[in-house]
Design an enzyme around this catalytic site. Sequence first.
Site, PDB file in Angstrom:
ATOM      1  N   TYR A  57     -11.892   2.552  21.223  1.00 25.07           N
ATOM      2  CA  TYR A  57     -11.686   1.547  22.377  1.00 25.07           C
ATOM      3  C   TYR A  57     -12.834   0.777  22.718  1.00 25.07           C
ATOM      4  O   TYR A  57     -14.065   1.210  22.942  1.00 25.07           O
ATOM      5  CB  TYR A  57     -11.182   2.310  23.608  1.00 25.07           C
ATOM      6  CG  TYR A  57     -10.956   1.492  24.509  1.00 25.07           C
ATOM      7  CD1 TYR A  57      -9.538   1.104  24.697  1.00 25.07           C
ATOM      8  CD2 TYR A  57     -11.487   1.133  25.788  1.00 25.07           C
ATOM      9  CE1 TYR A  57      -8.763   0.099  25.407  1.00 25.07           C
ATOM     10  CE2 TYR A  57     -10.827  -0.092  26.676  1.00 25.07           C
ATOM     11  CZ  TYR A  57      -9.716  -0.347  26.469  1.00 25.07           C
ATOM     12  OH  TYR A  57      -9.106  -1.175  27.526  1.00 25.07           O
ATOM     13  N   HIS A  67      -3.563   3.422  16.264  1.00 26.28           N
ATOM     14  CA  HIS A  67      -4.015   4.193  14.847  1.00 26.28           C
ATOM     15  C   HIS A  67      -5.192   4.872  15.287  1.00 26.28           C
ATOM     16  O   HIS A  67      -5.964   4.996  16.176  1.00 26.28           O
ATOM     17  CB  HIS A  67      -4.360   3.121  13.848  1.00 26.28           C
ATOM     18  CG  HIS A  67      -5.506   1.888  14.265  1.00 26.28           C
ATOM     19  ND1 HIS A  67      -5.235   1.073  15.347  1.00 26.28           N
ATOM     20  CD2 HIS A  67      -6.780   2.312  14.142  1.00 26.28           C
ATOM     21  CE1 HIS A  67      -6.368   0.592  15.649  1.00 26.28           C
ATOM     22  NE2 HIS A  67      -7.183   1.023  14.613  1.00 26.28           N
ATOM     23  N   PRO A  99     -10.120  -1.243  20.214  1.00 29.79           N
ATOM     24  CA  PRO A  99      -9.544  -1.030  18.813  1.00 29.79           C
ATOM     25  C   PRO A  99      -9.879  -2.319  18.254  1.00 29.79           C
ATOM     26  O   PRO A  99      -9.957  -3.432  18.874  1.00 29.79           O
ATOM     27  CB  PRO A  99      -8.438  -0.548  18.858  1.00 29.79           C
ATOM     28  CG  PRO A  99      -7.779  -1.192  20.058  1.00 29.79           C
ATOM     29  CD  PRO A  99      -8.876  -1.247  20.970  1.00 29.79           C
ATOM     30  N   GLU A 130       0.628  -1.372   0.132  1.00 31.04           N
ATOM     31  CA  GLU A 130      -0.136   0.006   0.008  1.00 31.04           C
ATOM     32  C   GLU A 130       1.098   1.050   0.115  1.00 31.04           C
ATOM     33  O   GLU A 130       0.177   2.409   0.222  1.00 31.04           O
ATOM     34  CB  GLU A 130      -0.813  -0.061   0.985  1.00 31.04           C
ATOM     35  CG  GLU A 130      -1.926  -1.176   1.218  1.00 31.04           C
ATOM     36  CD  GLU A 130      -3.071  -1.155   2.139  1.00 31.04           C
ATOM     37  OE1 GLU A 130      -3.749  -0.028   2.230  1.00 31.04           O
ATOM     38  OE2 GLU A 130      -3.157  -2.003   2.926  1.00 31.04           O
ATOM     39  N   TYR A 145      -4.343  -4.074  17.794  1.00 32.48           N
ATOM     40  CA  TYR A 145      -3.724  -3.416  18.855  1.00 32.48           C
ATOM     41  C   TYR A 145      -2.356  -2.777  18.594  1.00 32.48           C
ATOM     42  O   TYR A 145      -1.127  -3.189  19.009  1.00 32.48           O
ATOM     43  CB  TYR A 145      -3.717  -4.480  19.928  1.00 32.48           C
ATOM     44  CG  TYR A 145      -4.910  -4.458  20.772  1.00 32.48           C
ATOM     45  CD1 TYR A 145      -5.456  -3.479  21.505  1.00 32.48           C
ATOM     46  CD2 TYR A 145      -5.828  -5.532  20.356  1.00 32.48           C
ATOM     47  CE1 TYR A 145      -6.650  -3.781  22.041  1.00 32.48           C
ATOM     48  CE2 TYR A 145      -6.915  -5.804  20.752  1.00 32.48           C
ATOM     49  CZ  TYR A 145      -7.505  -5.042  21.788  1.00 32.48           C
ATOM     50  OH  TYR A 145      -8.779  -4.941  22.289  1.00 32.48           O
ATOM     51  N   HIS A 146      -2.285  -1.948  17.515  1.00 36.35           N
ATOM     52  CA  HIS A 146      -1.180  -1.011  17.177  1.00 36.35           C
ATOM     53  C   HIS A 146      -1.709   0.359  17.135  1.00 36.35           C
ATOM     54  O   HIS A 146      -2.892   0.465  16.336  1.00 36.35           O
ATOM     55  CB  HIS A 146      -0.499  -1.572  15.962  1.00 36.35           C
ATOM     56  CG  HIS A 146       0.603  -0.520  15.301  1.00 36.35           C
ATOM     57  ND1 HIS A 146       1.823  -1.058  15.589  1.00 36.35           N
ATOM     58  CD2 HIS A 146       0.669   0.465  14.814  1.00 36.35           C
ATOM     59  CE1 HIS A 146       2.836   0.046  15.214  1.00 36.35           C
ATOM     60  NE2 HIS A 146       1.842   0.933  14.704  1.00 36.35           N
TER      61      HIS A 146
END
Length: 317
Positions: A235, A243, A237, A151, A240-241
């Site tokens: 929350y 963003h 998300p 991407e 779990y990174h």
Amino acid sequence: MADTPEQDLRAFKFERILNQDTGRKTLNLLGTINGLPAIITAEKTAFNTTSPENFVSSDEGLLSLNLLQKNDIYHWFMGTISQSATSNAAAKVNLIYPCTDVHIKKYSAQQLHMVVETPDIYEKYVTKYIKQKTEGGRLNWVYNILDHKEESEKIVYEDEDKEMGFILLPDLKWDLVTMTSLYLSVIVHRTDIRSIRDFTPSHIPFLAALRSKVLTAVSEKYSLPGDLLKIYVHYQPSYYHFHVHVVHISHDMGASATVGKAILLDEIIEVLKLMGKVPGSQVVGYKDLEMTYVLGEEHDLWKKIFEPLGKGEEPTI
């Protein structure tokens, strides 16, 4: 030779409808491709307004009409519209293949529940769940974007700093054409933030700089002022990174942008500013707050943590 994405989609074998929303004109289908589970999500696109003068044209606009009813000055029709996959598509179609049980649960119709996550529940149980969801290559697709393996041609803006930087790019849910349905994602380079639970007042400069750079980048790329944008996080998300979601204020995002799911980035910054200002307070970060949010009954957090706790049982996480 490997099949192309279109060949994969055409090979989809339908099994059942996971969910449909007649109001938002969306449809989620479960099936298989080459024997592996797959999900197709489809959403009716917005009307093309680049040539509104052609809307009633039988060649370039309304191809056919069926009069349903008329009463005095009111007339009701059903019609078909001239369409093209490149300039005036009928639907935005997403394919998840191969999908997992988590995807199937996420895109299935389900009863929703309001839950209260105390700091104790977060520390004892939710952190274990988050750890499970970040293992086994579950975030490889995120790292592929950050490493420019996938991407990269879509990147709108990038700050390459490993502590303060991020990548801004269109979300897959946007058709890339209709500005009032603009939807961008911000994926940060740093890997030490899994959700807002990891934030303390020390992160204020990071979040404030991110917000400022995003607003500038969107303004320069799409000529949209900041007061036409919603910038928020989820929350819990979906992954779990850390963003951030950037959406046009006119875009109806449904449950994705409602109370119990979406939290404005501005609000997060203001809450962090207040932390530590109350004398004797034990709150040092978001991990110390009681948080209320919505969960579907198919979500593992509901099944493994909150449903057992509601029955007075020990969570199974």
